[in-house]
Design an enzyme around this catalytic site. Sequence first.
Site, mmCIF file in Angstrom:
data_model
loop_
_atom_site.group_PDB
_atom_site.id
_atom_site.type_symbol
_atom_site.label_atom_id
_atom_site.label_comp_id
_atom_site.label_asym_id
_atom_site.label_seq_id
_atom_site.Cartn_x
_atom_site.Cartn_y
_atom_site.Cartn_z
ATOM 1 C CE1 TYR A 186 -6.702 -6.807 -7.325
ATOM 2 C CE2 TYR A 186 -6.614 -8.144 -5.082
ATOM 3 C CZ TYR A 186 -6.485 -6.901 -5.896
ATOM 4 O OH TYR A 186 -6.343 -5.741 -5.142
ATOM 5 N NE ARG A 221 -3.588 -2.161 2.925
ATOM 6 C CZ ARG A 221 -3.163 -3.517 3.419
ATOM 7 N NH1 ARG A 221 -2.068 -3.675 4.020
ATOM 8 N NH2 ARG A 221 -4.101 -4.429 3.428
ATOM 9 C CG HIS A 257 -6.162 -8.839 0.955
ATOM 10 N ND1 HIS A 257 -6.361 -9.180 -0.219
ATOM 11 C CD2 HIS A 257 -6.098 -7.338 1.186
ATOM 12 C CE1 HIS A 257 -6.389 -8.031 -1.207
ATOM 13 N NE2 HIS A 257 -6.272 -7.004 -0.160
ATOM 14 N NE ARG A 286 -3.115 -3.306 -1.357
ATOM 15 C CZ ARG A 286 -2.540 -4.281 -0.533
ATOM 16 N NH1 ARG A 286 -1.385 -4.215 -0.514
ATOM 17 N NH2 ARG A 286 -3.643 -4.889 0.310
ATOM 18 C CG HIS A 332 -4.943 1.281 -3.599
ATOM 19 N ND1 HIS A 332 -4.086 1.060 -2.681
ATOM 20 C CD2 HIS A 332 -5.799 0.115 -3.575
ATOM 21 C CE1 HIS A 332 -4.837 0.107 -1.924
ATOM 22 N NE2 HIS A 332 -5.921 -0.255 -2.481
ATOM 23 C CE LYS A 356 -6.301 -0.968 4.990
ATOM 24 N NZ LYS A 356 -7.658 -1.056 4.436
#
Length: 297
Positions: free
Chosen positions: A278, A146, A269, A246, A243, A170
């Site tokens: 994806y 990110r 994730h 990414r 992004h 995150k």
Amino acid sequence: MKEQVESYFAYLENEKRLSYNTIISYERDLTHFHHYLDKNHMNSIQKVDRYDLLTFLESLRDSGKADNTLIRMISSLRSYFKYLSQEEIIQTDPMQYIDPPRKQKSLPKIISLEEMEDLLAMPDVSTPLGIRDRAVLEVMYATGMRISEMINLSLEDLYLGMDFIQVLGKGSRERMIPLGSIAKEWLRNYLDNARPLLIDKNTQEVPHVFLNYRGQSLSRQGVWKNIKKMAQEAGITDNISPHTLRHSFASHIIESGADVRVVQELLGHSDISSTQIYTKLSKERLTEEYNKYHPRS
């Protein structure tokens, strides 16, 4: 109501320890909500009921707000009224029976391999800033990190001898991401030949890897502006952002046969459903190419 709002945000910051960006998002939503209450002469939060909230949300929809905006607003209000209920500022929580609209998952925007090659070739690598920009592009595309992870990358996070980068993602979750040979080569080039020239000799050295022309940490806005400018110079007509790199990283390696679980780990994730989009994108691109080139499609 001002004191209640202030105490709520102090709670989010000091007890819930939410990120600055999350708190700003909540603040923006609650400011909008309280403006609505003021406009409609509703001066007591204790008197706000489920009907009032539904009317407010309906006014947002009538003004053309997207479902995702409504979902975020409902999340903000749910957190706020839950706090008011816990603190016994209100007797009952009027948000408990309000359900958000189902979130529509849109396919992420990516660029093709050819467009990526054109973008990577854009920086003027005869200059320190050009070498930096090439290293930024190569590292982001090679790792799928990110933008926030990239600009916060410190020198201590680099394990180039082992071809890895450590990333703080995150939820303060750390992960190790492999670094390909080309990205590693450009990163070393930047560290050896460009970064020393960007360091401000009059101030204490910044620990972050990527610096701006003043020797300070590269900002999110700076990266976004640079990528947008280079994309335009490369003739890429889509409106891309950091992004996009990414998304393109994930889509390209899945198209090449990477396991979705591996991609989930690389992207950081927590839920594999975020990664599986994806796979869907890859299938849609495959169908598109088939229909475009097969004589009997």
